[in-house]
Enzyme design. Structure first.
Site, PDB file in Angstrom:
ATOM      1  N   GLY A   1     -12.323  -3.881   1.768  1.00 16.24           N
ATOM      2  CA  GLY A   1     -13.686  -3.495   2.111  1.00 16.24           C
ATOM      3  C   GLY A   1     -14.282  -2.553   1.074  1.00 16.24           C
TER       4      GLY A   1
ATOM      5  N   GLY B   1      -7.128  -6.952   1.116  1.00 12.57           N
ATOM      6  CA  GLY B   1      -5.801  -6.770   1.697  1.00 12.57           C
ATOM      7  C   GLY B   1      -5.065  -8.088   1.876  1.00 12.57           C
TER       8      GLY B   1
ATOM      9  N   LYS C   1     -14.944 -14.963   6.848  1.00 10.86           N
ATOM     10  CA  LYS C   1     -16.344 -14.893   7.269  1.00 10.86           C
ATOM     11  C   LYS C   1     -17.321 -14.790   6.103  1.00 10.86           C
ATOM     12  CE  LYS C   1     -17.458 -12.572  10.969  1.00 10.86           C
ATOM     13  NZ  LYS C   1     -17.611 -11.299  11.720  1.00 10.86           N
TER      14      LYS C   1
ATOM     15  N   ARG D   1       0.827  -1.213   0.000  1.00  9.23           N
ATOM     16  CA  ARG D   1       0.000   0.000   0.000  1.00  9.23           C
ATOM     17  C   ARG D   1       0.858   1.259   0.000  1.00  9.23           C
ATOM     18  NH1 ARG D   1      -4.896  -2.079   3.971  1.00  9.23           N
ATOM     19  NH2 ARG D   1      -6.340  -2.536   2.275  1.00  9.23           N
TER      20      ARG D   1
HETATM   21  P1  ADP Z   1      -9.268 -10.214   2.146  1.00  2.79           P
HETATM   22  O1  ADP Z   1      -8.521  -9.327   3.126  1.00  2.79           O
HETATM   23  O2  ADP Z   1      -8.425 -10.592   0.973  1.00  2.79           O
HETATM   24  O3  ADP Z   1     -10.599  -9.625   1.766  1.00  2.79           O
HETATM   25  P2  ADP Z   1     -10.428 -11.778   4.251  1.00  2.79           P
HETATM   26  O4  ADP Z   1     -10.061 -10.713   5.215  1.00  2.79           O
HETATM   27  O5  ADP Z   1     -11.841 -11.979   3.929  1.00  2.79           O
HETATM   28  O6  ADP Z   1      -9.588 -11.588   2.900  1.00  2.79           O
HETATM   29  O7  ADP Z   1      -9.908 -13.179   4.795  1.00  2.79           O
HETATM   30  C1  ADP Z   1      -8.548 -13.416   5.048  1.00  2.79           C
HETATM   31  C2  ADP Z   1      -8.350 -14.386   6.161  1.00  2.79           C
HETATM   32  O8  ADP Z   1      -9.108 -15.569   5.987  1.00  2.79           O
HETATM   33  C3  ADP Z   1      -6.903 -14.821   6.229  1.00  2.79           C
HETATM   34  O9  ADP Z   1      -6.313 -14.273   7.372  1.00  2.79           O
HETATM   35  C4  ADP Z   1      -6.971 -16.348   6.279  1.00  2.79           C
HETATM   36  O10 ADP Z   1      -6.103 -16.901   7.247  1.00  2.79           O
HETATM   37  C5  ADP Z   1      -8.413 -16.600   6.647  1.00  2.79           C
HETATM   38  N1  ADP Z   1      -8.879 -17.918   6.200  1.00  2.79           N
HETATM   39  C6  ADP Z   1      -8.907 -18.412   4.964  1.00  2.79           C
HETATM   40  N2  ADP Z   1      -9.351 -19.679   4.964  1.00  2.79           N
HETATM   41  C7  ADP Z   1      -9.619 -20.011   6.233  1.00  2.79           C
HETATM   42  C8  ADP Z   1     -10.084 -21.191   6.892  1.00  2.79           C
HETATM   43  N3  ADP Z   1     -10.363 -22.295   6.204  1.00  2.79           N
HETATM   44  N4  ADP Z   1     -10.229 -21.155   8.224  1.00  2.79           N
HETATM   45  C9  ADP Z   1      -9.941 -20.039   8.919  1.00  2.79           C
HETATM   46  N5  ADP Z   1      -9.490 -18.890   8.365  1.00  2.79           N
HETATM   47  C10 ADP Z   1      -9.328 -18.879   7.039  1.00  2.79           C
HETATM   48 MG    MG Z   2      -8.827  -9.010   5.245  1.00  3.77          MG
END
Ligand code: ADP
Ligand code: MG
Length: 399
Positions: free
Chosen positions: A378, A354, A200, A44
């Site tokens: 987000g 991110g 989530k 970033r």
């Molecule tokens: P982004 O920031 O790319 O939008 P998110 O914040 O939605 O992604 O999700 C990222 C997190 O999801 C990571 O820290 C990763 O460890 C977690 N994650 C991915 N798969 C799993 C899983 N099967 N169980 C628990 N956490 C998970």
């Molecule tokens: Mg994230």
């Protein structure tokens, strides 16, 4: 959303003027003690450099402001932008004056203010309180540039209220991000495949809802896939599960466009030396957590991606931060990257989020192999949900 936002050229000659730039410098730091932390991913900061450099080259004095993490409206050394000032200076090859006092005034041609969220007015729900802090910021400059794409979905003083107090424009990074997101929402080339992961499912239901009518296929991995698997009647052991979302997942599955993993990597703990096992989705043992998609799912997702002309990927396929659970994310990232092409052919490949962007760098997939890596997780999701983003709406009002 307005077709285009006012750019910095609306200010005319900025030589000798002072410009406040809101950047997104919200980078991950390691767990070292306060004052010794280092940046684990400077993506970033690097993405913020071109706009700052352009203004400096045009002869402006630049004051950069940004947030880091979620301090509680008071100074907290854990969330100091101090390490960021140093990295920004290295990248710009200039001294960066670090202004610690939230009401302090920069003295030099390039300054970075300490974390705007150390000031309670920044994130306040109270218009007057936010406005008071925005007045302080406005007093520092002649013009305002919003280049913090990752923060445009926030109605915060340094994003929203400030743009009502100074002549304001969108920065290059914001313009570039919007250009790409518009390509995804307005007439994307088909097939259009979206890959979603992350932790989530409740964070992503709105975006799935909004994307489903437009996309040809939606591949679901990451922690969120287990609520979908549960909706199909599978046992998911100790995997992430949001029972209150099962009904919503069932409804989305009825679209027929979703593709779920066929196998997953399970373990009892998230550790570097975890004992892992690959199991079919109908054989997840009780007491184990699904922490990555399995190799057959990577192949399945790669096949589903074949021939795609537009791809949006958000959310890691597993806990990529820990080596035994990184292969699914790496495999899918490679499959997406392989589709990118030059302007003559290949797909438009966009990575949003991110953690997803960090995964691309950490797993050495090669940032340059994607059409675009969005800095705003987000913000890009809310844009794709079709929401009005306060930071953009306030700029549009200016034009
Ligand atoms: P982004 O920031 O790319 O939008 P998110 O914040 O939605 O992604 O999700 C990222 C997190 O999801 C990571 O820290 C990763 O460890 C977690 N994650 C991915 N798969 C799993 C899983 N099967 N169980 C628990 N956490 C998970
Ligand atoms: Mg994230």
């Amino acid at each position: 959303m307005a077709a285009s936002l006012p750019g910095v050229d609306r200010f005319g000659d900025v030589g000798g003027k002072r410009v406040l730039v809101r950047s997104d410098l919200n980078v991950p730091l390691d767990g070292a003690p306060d004052g010794q932390r280092s940046i684990t991913d400077d993506g970033r900061i690097r993405a913020s450099v071109p706009q700052i450099r352009q203004l400096l080259d045009a002869g402006a004095d630049v004051v950069v402001c940004a947030h880091l993490g979620r301090p509680k409206g008071a100074p907290d050394p854990k969330y100091s932008l101090h390490p960021v000032a140093a990295r920004l200076g290295e990248l710009l090859e200039r001294d960066v004056e670090f202004v610690e006092d939230p009401d302090g005034t920069p003295k030099t041609g390039l300054a970075l203010l300490e974390n705007v969220r150390f000031h309670p007015g920044e994130t306040s729900k109270d218009d007057a309180e936010r406005g008071a802090y925005a007045d302080v910021l406005a007093g520092l400059a002649d013009f305002y540039v919003d280049d913090a794409f990752g923060a445009v979905h926030r109605k915060h003083a340094s994003v929203y209220d400030i743009a009502q107090r100074l002549p304001a424009a969108a920065g290059q990074l914001v313009e570039r991000e919007l250009e790409v997101l518009r390509q995804l929402t307005e007439s994307p080339q088909r097939p259009y495949v979206v890959v979603l992961g992350g932790s989530k499912v409740s964070d992503k239901l709105a975006v799935i809802d909004n994307l489903l009518p437009t996309v040809d296929r939606l591949l679901v991995g990451g922690g969120m896939c287990f609520t979908f698997l549960a909706a199909l009647g599978h046992e998911v052991g100790d995997s992430l599960l949001e029972t209150e979302q099962i009904e919503a997942c069932r409804r989305l599955l009825a679209s027929g466009k979703l593709v779920l993993p066929s196998d997953v990597v399970v373990a009892t703990d998230i550790t570097e030396d975890a004992e892992t096992q690959v199991v079919g989705i109908d054989a997840i043992p009780a007491g184990r957590k699904g922490l990555d998609i399995g190799p057959a799912s990577v192949d399945l997702f790669a096949r589903e991606l074949t021939g795609a002309r537009t791809v949006f990927w958000n959310g890691p396929m597993g806990v990529f931060e820990v080596a035994p659970f990184a292969a699914g994310t790496k495999g899918v990232a490679e499959a997406v990257a392989a589709l990118s092409g030059d302007s003559a052919g290949g797909a438009l490949t966009v990575v949003g989020g991110g953690d997803s962007a960090a995964a691309v760098r950490r797993l050495d997939v090669g940032e340059e192999r994607f059409g675009h890596i969005s800095t705003g997780g987000g913000a890009s999701l809310e844009y794709l949900e079709g929401k009005t983003l306060p930071g953009l709406a306030v700029l549009a009002e200016q034009s």
